[in-house]
Each structure stands twice: as structure tokens, then as C-alpha cells.
Design a protein around this motif. Structure first.
Motif, PDB file in Angstrom:
ATOM      1  N   ALA A  96       0.835  -1.197   0.000  1.00  0.00           N
ATOM      2  CA  ALA A  96       0.000   0.000   0.000  1.00  0.00           C
ATOM      3  C   ALA A  96       0.871   1.248   0.000  1.00  0.00           C
ATOM      4  CB  ALA A  96      -0.922   0.003   1.212  1.00  0.00           C
ATOM      5  N   ARG A  97       1.963   1.180   0.739  1.00  0.00           N
ATOM      6  CA  ARG A  97       2.863   2.344   0.776  1.00  0.00           C
ATOM      7  C   ARG A  97       3.546   2.560  -0.552  1.00  0.00           C
ATOM      8  NH1 ARG A  97       5.800   3.242   6.483  1.00  0.00           N
ATOM      9  NH2 ARG A  97       4.009   4.241   7.416  1.00  0.00           N
ATOM     10  N   VAL A  98       3.996   1.445  -1.154  1.00  0.00           N
ATOM     11  CA  VAL A  98       4.650   1.561  -2.465  1.00  0.00           C
ATOM     12  C   VAL A  98       3.682   2.188  -3.466  1.00  0.00           C
ATOM     13  CG1 VAL A  98       5.568   0.245  -4.411  1.00  0.00           C
ATOM     14  CG2 VAL A  98       6.239  -0.352  -2.102  1.00  0.00           C
ATOM     15  N   VAL A  99       2.462   1.659  -3.490  1.00  0.00           N
ATOM     16  CA  VAL A  99       1.475   2.147  -4.459  1.00  0.00           C
ATOM     17  C   VAL A  99       1.151   3.615  -4.210  1.00  0.00           C
ATOM     18  CG1 VAL A  99      -0.929   1.922  -5.177  1.00  0.00           C
ATOM     19  CG2 VAL A  99       0.464  -0.095  -4.915  1.00  0.00           C
ATOM     20  N   ARG A 100       0.937   3.964  -2.954  1.00  0.00           N
ATOM     21  CA  ARG A 100       0.596   5.349  -2.646  1.00  0.00           C
ATOM     22  C   ARG A 100       1.723   6.295  -3.054  1.00  0.00           C
ATOM     23  NH1 ARG A 100       1.790   8.581   1.790  1.00  0.00           N
ATOM     24  NH2 ARG A 100       0.391  10.361   2.054  1.00  0.00           N
ATOM     25  N   GLY A 101       2.947   5.908  -2.680  1.00  0.00           N
ATOM     26  CA  GLY A 101       4.086   6.759  -3.003  1.00  0.00           C
ATOM     27  C   GLY A 101       4.231   6.951  -4.502  1.00  0.00           C
ATOM     28  N   LYS A 102       4.104   5.856  -5.224  1.00  0.00           N
ATOM     29  CA  LYS A 102       4.262   5.909  -6.672  1.00  0.00           C
ATOM     30  C   LYS A 102       3.136   6.735  -7.298  1.00  0.00           C
ATOM     31  CE  LYS A 102       6.904   4.840  -9.818  1.00  0.00           C
ATOM     32  NZ  LYS A 102       8.052   5.691  -9.897  1.00  0.00           N
ATOM     33  N   PHE A 103       1.941   6.537  -6.764  1.00  0.00           N
ATOM     34  CA  PHE A 103       0.774   7.252  -7.270  1.00  0.00           C
ATOM     35  C   PHE A 103       0.952   8.760  -7.088  1.00  0.00           C
ATOM     36  CE2 PHE A 103      -3.582   8.483  -7.783  1.00  0.00           C
ATOM     37  CZ  PHE A 103      -4.203   7.451  -8.455  1.00  0.00           C
ATOM     38  N   LEU A 104       1.387   9.136  -5.887  1.00  0.00           N
ATOM     39  CA  LEU A 104       1.577  10.563  -5.608  1.00  0.00           C
ATOM     40  C   LEU A 104       2.679  11.143  -6.492  1.00  0.00           C
ATOM     41  CD1 LEU A 104       1.277  10.794  -1.733  1.00  0.00           C
ATOM     42  CD2 LEU A 104      -0.355  11.526  -3.451  1.00  0.00           C
ATOM     43  N   ALA A 105       3.755  10.348  -6.661  1.00  0.00           N
ATOM     44  CA  ALA A 105       4.866  10.834  -7.477  1.00  0.00           C
ATOM     45  C   ALA A 105       4.406  11.023  -8.919  1.00  0.00           C
ATOM     46  CB  ALA A 105       6.035   9.854  -7.410  1.00  0.00           C
ATOM     47  N   LEU A 106       3.631  10.058  -9.405  1.00  0.00           N
ATOM     48  CA  LEU A 106       3.191  10.127 -10.798  1.00  0.00           C
ATOM     49  C   LEU A 106       2.201  11.257 -11.019  1.00  0.00           C
ATOM     50  CD1 LEU A 106       2.817   6.403 -11.800  1.00  0.00           C
ATOM     51  CD2 LEU A 106       4.227   8.110 -12.908  1.00  0.00           C
ATOM     52  N   ARG A 107       1.375  11.517  -9.997  1.00  0.00           N
ATOM     53  CA  ARG A 107       0.379  12.568 -10.177  1.00  0.00           C
ATOM     54  C   ARG A 107       1.056  13.911 -10.414  1.00  0.00           C
ATOM     55  NH1 ARG A 107      -4.091  13.154  -5.635  1.00  0.00           N
ATOM     56  NH2 ARG A 107      -2.365  14.268  -4.689  1.00  0.00           N
ATOM     57  N   GLU A 108       2.265  14.046  -9.870  1.00  0.00           N
ATOM     58  CA  GLU A 108       2.993  15.296 -10.051  1.00  0.00           C
ATOM     59  C   GLU A 108       3.781  15.320 -11.363  1.00  0.00           C
ATOM     60  OE1 GLU A 108       2.606  17.899  -8.021  1.00  0.00           O
ATOM     61  OE2 GLU A 108       1.116  16.593  -7.088  1.00  0.00           O
ATOM     62  N   GLU A 109       3.847  14.174 -12.039  1.00  0.00           N
ATOM     63  CA  GLU A 109       4.584  14.132 -13.303  1.00  0.00           C
ATOM     64  C   GLU A 109       3.901  15.054 -14.303  1.00  0.00           C
ATOM     65  OE1 GLU A 109       7.254  12.528 -14.517  1.00  0.00           O
ATOM     66  OE2 GLU A 109       7.807  11.454 -12.699  1.00  0.00           O
ATOM     67  N   GLU A 110       4.720  15.707 -15.114  1.00  0.00           N
ATOM     68  CA  GLU A 110       4.117  16.673 -16.028  1.00  0.00           C
ATOM     69  C   GLU A 110       3.339  16.001 -17.143  1.00  0.00           C
ATOM     70  OE1 GLU A 110       7.387  19.256 -16.927  1.00  0.00           O
ATOM     71  OE2 GLU A 110       6.849  20.575 -15.265  1.00  0.00           O
ATOM     72  N   PHE A 111       3.711  14.743 -17.493  1.00  0.00           N
ATOM     73  CA  PHE A 111       2.934  14.128 -18.576  1.00  0.00           C
ATOM     74  C   PHE A 111       1.517  13.784 -18.137  1.00  0.00           C
ATOM     75  CE2 PHE A 111       5.119  10.287 -16.896  1.00  0.00           C
ATOM     76  CZ  PHE A 111       4.059   9.422 -16.754  1.00  0.00           C
ATOM     77  N   VAL A 112       1.344  13.581 -16.822  1.00  0.00           N
ATOM     78  CA  VAL A 112      -0.003  13.358 -16.302  1.00  0.00           C
ATOM     79  C   VAL A 112      -0.793  14.665 -16.364  1.00  0.00           C
ATOM     80  CG1 VAL A 112      -1.314  12.777 -14.241  1.00  0.00           C
ATOM     81  CG2 VAL A 112       0.652  11.409 -14.874  1.00  0.00           C
ATOM     82  N   MET A 113      -0.121  15.763 -16.002  1.00  0.00           N
ATOM     83  CA  MET A 113      -0.792  17.052 -16.076  1.00  0.00           C
ATOM     84  C   MET A 113      -1.114  17.399 -17.530  1.00  0.00           C
ATOM     85  SD  MET A 113       0.440  20.805 -15.023  1.00  0.00           S
ATOM     86  CE  MET A 113       0.573  20.728 -13.272  1.00  0.00           C
ATOM     87  N   ALA A 114      -0.194  17.044 -18.438  1.00  0.00           N
ATOM     88  CA  ALA A 114      -0.430  17.329 -19.848  1.00  0.00           C
ATOM     89  C   ALA A 114      -1.692  16.625 -20.324  1.00  0.00           C
ATOM     90  CB  ALA A 114       0.776  16.889 -20.678  1.00  0.00           C
ATOM     91  N   ALA A 115      -1.865  15.381 -19.898  1.00  0.00           N
ATOM     92  CA  ALA A 115      -3.062  14.639 -20.298  1.00  0.00           C
ATOM     93  C   ALA A 115      -4.301  15.297 -19.711  1.00  0.00           C
ATOM     94  CB  ALA A 115      -2.956  13.191 -19.829  1.00  0.00           C
ATOM     95  N   GLU A 116      -4.183  15.749 -18.451  1.00  0.00           N
ATOM     96  CA  GLU A 116      -5.324  16.400 -17.816  1.00  0.00           C
ATOM     97  C   GLU A 116      -5.671  17.697 -18.553  1.00  0.00           C
ATOM     98  OE1 GLU A 116      -4.736  17.040 -13.645  1.00  0.00           O
ATOM     99  OE2 GLU A 116      -6.617  18.154 -13.508  1.00  0.00           O
ATOM    100  N   LEU A 117      -4.631  18.444 -18.926  1.00  0.00           N
ATOM    101  CA  LEU A 117      -4.870  19.713 -19.611  1.00  0.00           C
ATOM    102  C   LEU A 117      -5.409  19.499 -21.018  1.00  0.00           C
ATOM    103  CD1 LEU A 117      -1.818  21.880 -18.521  1.00  0.00           C
ATOM    104  CD2 LEU A 117      -4.138  21.880 -17.630  1.00  0.00           C
ATOM    105  N   ALA A 118      -5.149  18.319 -21.571  1.00  0.00           N
ATOM    106  CA  ALA A 118      -5.708  18.030 -22.891  1.00  0.00           C
ATOM    107  C   ALA A 118      -7.167  17.621 -22.764  1.00  0.00           C
ATOM    108  CB  ALA A 118      -4.906  16.929 -23.576  1.00  0.00           C
TER     109      ALA A 118
END
Lengths: 374, 349
Positions: free
Chosen positions: A252-274
Motif C-alpha cells: 500500500a505504501r509503495v502504491v501510494r508513493g508511486k501514485f503521488l509521485a506520478l500525479r505530479e509528473e508533467e505528462f499526467v498534467m499534460a493529459a489532464e490539460l488536454a
């Protein structure tokens, strides 16, 4: 899975690299990690053994016989006295001990019992099909005859056969346990990261509380709470659930940490902005990125599970006879008396050490390979 | 640059009014709010159609927060963001997420880090084509055609369409990011430090590409940067930010020639001079940038300002229009004569 890596001869070396998927890059990198490759093969072999446990066993692992108590490991002779290739083992002969007047059974070098390959033996079911074929079996055995490659225990059961069946139990308990904790870990870790705020705080505090408990006494308590009259299968599942109820916190910790890290990735934001939907962002962008990390985390969680089951059963709190697992086999080697009399009882420790080491190296290799940019 | 100055009479595309973004500081087991980080504290400006406005300031001054609020990657705490498109004006600041999604296609972003901004698990064609797919271009062949067109536009070989990002250099990745931003023909492009993660030689290429695209497509750009030397060639106007507020806003040439705010002067003095052997008269700012959770009273810049007087510590200056199209927030704006860059080379990039 290797079909994905088929070469495309029309592409140049550089272009092949340029068009390599993450999976390919990971595989290429993993292949360079020699120890991890070897470990991977060892782990695969172990699961092959688990799958064909009864086929590899020579004697019914539950059958007791007072005459074959504590027989030392016996070699299989491959050549008859005349030099022809006809594998055999020595039969047993009863000799009265002049001091105790008890009949003691020892191998009789005069009696040759022939060993056949792919011959009928004790009946078992494989994937629901009733079968009798075994890799080795004796031709016309008399009572008490057996191929005791690793010797026998006090009750006269063949350790090799028991080890095969124990491998199946101990390795699948790890798989089932990891599946449960993977489900819990991904679900609760994902929820924790996705919703944040109060939900996150509560889940994280619960994880901290669970992790702060000393595991052995907790297992002892939970395992002791299992009713005595439960069947082997019921106990088996309860033990996997108990082990995985504690093991999910890591994932659960691994998943949460990875999830939070990825949410801050700019390619995730790029998809959201698209204008991408949350579903598309999670499944198209985030999940593929942390799948490799989950696989690595799982391959490191599996040996921990196996060790947990083995130690619990060794302490007499996990699976109980007549179930057979590595821990139960080692339980027989608990007393110094039986160990001095029959040191071969310790042979169950070898696969435990082997598989744990192999899993750890495999997990390390996977983790290194999963991040080709790191 | 003069070619684009006609944009100054064009209609306003985006108007930001009194934009504020506070981040709560939480502490303790119960996560009680114990303070506020005033990342953006009352920012107002407008961008006209076809214009490039540069937003400049040190790291931590809130310029990235402003750009993310405009794109609604985060919700602003206060203020209005009026965006004009298809003949109407919408306030983006208060729009709920659901009604925001159809508007997203009109504003796109070019990111700072070309490594983190591309999904390593998607080929270039999919990355550039994703905005098209999401916004309804479901026909594969049509999408491929448009992607190839975009790749040509930003100077990428069409043969690279099936490659993964790991096969590209930083500059090429930034071209991919620009192509993705252009895919939907957005009315506004927000470029968040698009060159600061690149090598100097590559920076020039990307800046030239942006200039070229502005001319060819008539883009409206909000260009965020931390250094004035980069901005000089691409922007029509420059807004200088310090600790969550704009301290000076002027046309590029005027600002460079004669800054009105001491902070702008210090920033200008830090820009490298392209004249060999020129004696650098750099103004070294003492102390760190003010803490936006606890900004100093009066003018936030006064602890670092070499012209500060007693009243600067008490009185907070507001943005005042000192000349047409020129605003500054400094109490001594009228009396100070500050040093700019007089010998501004015209085509240094």
C-alpha cells in the motif's frame, strides 16, 4: 510472453532501440543481470516442482510404516552388477538388535528392487484428473520397499516425497497471500493517494499501527485463535489471510508513493490539460508506469510470505499435520535427539534457503531493470 | 519584434484580475491550518490576441503558480481569470471541473522539463495525437495525418513517429511537447520555462522555433521564465514578479532600456552581456528571496533593495500606471533613475 520480443529484422539497431517498448527495455536490462537471470530460472523450476509435486513424489507422503522409520538416505544404483543399465535400489531386511531385541530394518545389499521411469505408483489427482504415473516407481515392491533418496522420518514417511508436496503448499501459500495483499495494497494505497485528506490520514495511521506491532506475537495470537477442529484447507486459508493482512501495508505504501509521485509528473498534467478523463489518466498514463514497480515489490514480498508461513508452521502455529509444508517438515528436526539420529531431516531447510535467495535476487534484478532511466 | 507590436491594439484574450493563490500550512496530527503560503497575492494583467507576455521572476516568486491557475491545473483562491473565446467571455477561476473540460482545448501548455512531460511508455505519435483523440478525432488515419503535419511544423522527422521518448534529446523532446501543445490549435499557449532545462545551444533553437511559430500561426503566448535574457527576443511585454506580486509591467524594449523597479534593475544586471570584454556591473542581491508564508511588511523587496527608505518598510506600494502601458509598484518610482541595458543587440539569438 517472449513473443513480444521477436526481432524485427527490417529495423536498424538504433531504430530498434528507438522503438523499443518499456517491456523490451526492461527485458534487455534484466537479461544483463546474470544473478537475477539464474535466480529467475531457479524460481521457475521451483514452481514447476510445485505443479508436478505428486508426479515427482515416489511414495505416498502420508503413508506411515513402522518398519521404515529413520532410514538413512539411499542411493539409486544405475547399473546392475553385470554392467547393464537397470537402475535399482536395495530392498530392506529386518535384523533383530541383540541388545534391545527390536527388529531393525536396514538395506539389504543382496536384494535389488528395480526402478522404472514413468511407471504407476500411488494414485493422485492432477488438475482434477486421477493419475497413477510417477517419474520413478519401483517394480513389484514388497512392503516397506521405497526409493528413499532423502531418507525417512520417524513415522517411516519418505522425505523426498513429502518435500515435493511441501514445496507445493509453501509456494502457493506465498502466491495466494501475495494476491490478497496485492489486492488490499493496491486498493487502499490507491484510494489513499487518490482521495487524500482525511481518508489518506486514516489509512496511513492504520498502516503505521499495524506495522508497529511485533509480528511474531501477533501471528501467535491470531493463529491460536483458529479453532482446533478446522480442516487442513480451512487452516491453510486462514493462515494465508492472517499473513497477508499484515503484509499489504508495504504494498500500500509503495502504491501510494508511486501514485503521488506520478500525479505530479508533467505528462499526467499534460493529459489532464488536454481534457483526458480521470479513468484515461489512471489507466493509460499512471498504471503502466507503476506496474513494473508493483511486479518488483511482489517478487520481494513473496519470499517474506514464504518465510512467514515456514516460521509459523515450524513453531507449530501455522499449518498443522497432516498438512505438509516446509515448516512442518522442519518441525520434525526441532529436537536435538532426532537430529542426531537422523540429520537428513534438515534437508527441508535447503529449498527454503534456495528459494528465498533466488526470489530476493530476482526481485532486485526486476527492480533495477524496471527503471531503465534510473 | 516590431512586427508583432501591432498586437497591442488587438482584443484582449485573457484578463487576470486580482489573482490569489494561498496554500495552507498544516501541522500536527489533526492537520490544523497554522498559516498560509501566499504564493500568488493579487496579480493582474491582460494578454491581447497575438501577443506574447513574459512573466519573469526568481524561483519561488509564484510565476508557475500563476500559469497553473490560468490553466486551472489548480484552483485559484481568489480573483478572476476572464478568457475570451468564440465570442464570449468565461471566468475560468470559478468554473467547475466538468464545465472546464470542453474549454481545455483552447489553452495548452508547454512544460519546463522535457523529460518528465512526455510519457515514457507512449510513442511520439500517440503523445502528440492524444489531445486529438481525447477531443474527438477518432479516425486513426486522419489523426496520423495531423500528427505528421505537426511534427513537420516543429521540425521533427516523420520517421520518428513510432519512436519512444527515450530515443530523443532534450531539445527534440521539447519539440514533441510543443507539437502536442499545438495539436488542437489553442487560442492561448502557456509556456512554463520551456527552455530553462535545455543546453544553451539548444535553447536558441527552441526559442527560434517558438518565434517562428508565433509568426506563422499568430500564437498568443504567456511565456514564463526566470531570466530576462531569454525573454528579450520572444516577448512583446514583460511582467516582473516578486514574492507573489507583479512589481513591474512594461513593453519589453522600454523595460530593458530603463527599468523602473530596483528589482528589475537587479535582474537586468544579472543577464549576461553579449559584448566581449564588457565590464559587468552586476548588482548582487543580498539575503534570500522573502518567505511567501511570512512576507516582510511594507514593500516585500525592501530588505534586499539598495534604494530602500524608512517608508518602504511600512507602506506597501501598489501598481501605478506611470506612463501609458507601463506600471510599477515602487514608492520611489518617480525619483529613481535606474540602469538598464542600453546597447540592446537586436538579433543575438
Amino acid at each position: 510472453m517472449f513473443g513480444m520480443f521477436k526481432s524485427r529484422p527490417q529495423l536498424s539497431q538504433a531504430e530498434r532501440f528507438a522503438q523499443a517498448t518499456q517491456l523490451q527495455l526492461t527485458w534487455w536490462r534484466f537479461r544483463k543481470h546474470r544473478v537475477a537471470m539464474v535466480s529467475g530460472v531457479i524460481v521457475a523450476l521451483f514452481y514447476l516442482v510445485a505443479l508436478s509435486a505428486d508426479f515427482l513424489a515416489t511414495t505416498d507422503p502420508h503413508a506411515t510404516d513402522s518398519r521404515t522409520s529413520y532410514i538413512a538416505p539411499q542411493p539409486v544404483h544405475f547399473f546392475e552388477d553385470d554392467g547393464s543399465f537397470r537402475p535399482y535400489v536395495n530392498g530392506l531386511k529386518g535384523v533383530r538388535d541383540p541388545k534391545t531385541f527390536k527388529i531393525v530394518y536396514t538395506p539389504d545389499p543382496q536384494r535389488h528392487v528395480q526402478v522404472d521411469f514413468l511407471a504407476p505408483g500411488y494414485p493422485y489427482t492432477f488438475l482434477g484428473i486421477s493419475m497413477t504415473t510417477h517419474l520413478f516407481a519401483l517394480r513389484n515392491p514388497e512392503r516397506g520397499d521405497g526409493i528413499f533418496i532423502l531418507g525417512t522420518d520417524q513415522l517411516g514417511r519418505d522425505i523426498w516425497s513429502r518435500l515435493m508436496v511441501a514445496t507445493r503448499v509453501s509456494l502457493t501459500i506465498g502466491l495466494v497471500g501475495v494476491s490478497i495483499s496485492l489486492f488490499l495494497g493496491v486498493l487502499l494505497g490507491g484510494v489513499s493517494a487518490f482521495y487524500g485528506g482525511m481518508v489518506d490520514t486514516v489509512i496511513q495511521r492504520v498502516i503505521e499501527v499495524i506495522r508497529s506491532m511485533p509480528t511474531i506475537p501477533l501471528w501467535l495470537g491470531l493463529a491460536a485463535a483458529l479453532p482446533n477442529d478446522w480442516s487442513v484447507t480451512q487452516v491453510y486459508f486462514s493462515i494465508t489471510v492472517i499473513i497477508s493482512l499484515l503484509a499489504w501495508t508495504d504494498l500500500a505504501r509503495v502504491v501510494r508513493g508511486k501514485f503521488l509521485a506520478l500525479r505530479e509528473e508533467e505528462f499526467v498534467m499534460a493529459a489532464e490539460l488536454a481534457g483526458a478523463s480521470s479513468g484515461r489518466i489512471i489507466f493509460r498514463h499512471m498504471l503502466p508506469s507503476f506496474l513494473s514497480h508493483i511486479i518488483a515489490a511482489v517478487s520481494l514480498a513473496l519470499p517474506a510470505m514464504i518465510i512467514s508461513e515456514t516460521s509459523l508452521s515450524f513453531l507449530g502455529l501455522g499449518l498443522r499435520p497432516p498438512a505438509i509444508s516446509w515448516g512442518i517438515l522442519l518441525q520434525d528436526a526441532q529436537s536435538i535427539q532426532s537430529l542426531a539420529l537422523a540429520p537428513w531431516l534438515l534437508s527441508a531447510a535447503v529449498p527454503v534457503i534456495l528459494v528465498i535467495l533466488a526470489f530476493n535476487f530476482l526481485g532486485d534484478g526486476l527492480r533495477d531493470a524496471a527503471d531503465p532511466y534510473g | 519584434m516590431s512586427a508583432r507590436s501591432e498586437g497591442l491594439e488587438a482584443p484582449v484574450l485573457l484578463e487576470v484580475k486580482g489573482l490569489k493563490k494561498y496554500f495552507p500550512i498544516r501541522k500536527g496530527l489533526l492537520r490544523r491550518v497554522v498559516g498560509q503560503v501566499k504564493a500568488v497575492d493579487g496579480v493582474s494583467f491582460a494578454i491581447r490576441k497575438g501577443e506574447t507576455l513574459a512573466l519573469v521572476g526568481e524561483s519561488g516568486c509564484g510565476k508557475t503558480t500563476v500559469s497553473r491557475c490560468i490553466l486551472r491545473a489548480m484552483a485559484p483562491s481568489e480573483g478572476a481569470i476572464n478568457f475570451a473565446f468564440e465570442g464570449r467571455t468565461v471566468d475560468l477561476a470559478t468554473l467547475p471541473r466538468k464545465r472546464l473540460r470542453p474549454l481545455r482545448r483552447h489553452m495548452q501548455m508547454v512544460f519546463q522539463d522535457p523529460y518528465s512531460s512526455l510519457n515514457p511508455r507512449m510513442v511520439v505519435g500517440d503523445t502528440i495525437g492524444e489531445p486529438l483523440l481525447i477531443n474527438g478525432m477518432t479516425d486513426r488515419a486522419e489523426r496520423r495525418r495531423r500528427v505528421l503535419e505537426l511534427m513537420e511544423l516543429v521540425g521533427l522527422p516523420g520517421a520518428a513517429i513510432n519512436r519512444f521518448p527515450h530515443a530523443f534529446s532534450g531539445g527534440q523532446r521539447q519539440r514533441i511537447g510543443i507539437a502536442r501543445a499545438l495539436a488542437l490549435n489553442p487560442a492561448l499557449i502557456v509556456a512554463d520555462e520551456p527552455v530553462s532545462a535545455l543546453d544553451v545551444s539548444v535553447q536558441a533553437q527552441i526559442l527560434n522555433l517558438l518565434l517562428d511559430l508565433q509568426d506563422r500561426l499568430g500564437l498568443t503566448v504567456l511565456f514564463v521564465a526566470h531570466d530576462l535574457s531569454v525573454v528579450k527576443h520572444v516577448s512583446d511585454r514583460v511582467a516582473v514578479m516578486y514574492v507573489g506580486r507583479i512589481v513591474e509591467l512594461a513593453e519589453t524594449e522600454a523595460l530593458y532600456r530603463r527599468p523602473l523597479h530596483p528589482y528589475t534593475e537587479a535582474l537586468l544586471s544579472a543577464a549576461p552581456t553579449p559584448v566581449p570584454g564588457a565590464v559587468s556591473q552586476r548588482i548582487i542581491l543580498e539575503r534570500d528571496i522573502a518567505d511567501p508564508a511570512n512576507p516582510p511588511p511594507g514593500c516585500a523587496f525592501h530588505p534586499r533593495c539598495r534604494y530602500a527608505e524608512a517608508r518602504c518598510k511600512v507602506e506597501r506600494p501598489d501598481m501605478v500606471e506611470v506612463e501609458p502601458g507601463r506600471q510599477v509598484a515602487c514608492l520611489r518610482a518617480g525619483e529613481l533613475v535606474l540602469r538598464g541595458i542600453t546597447d540592446m543587440p537586436h538579433e543575438a539569438v
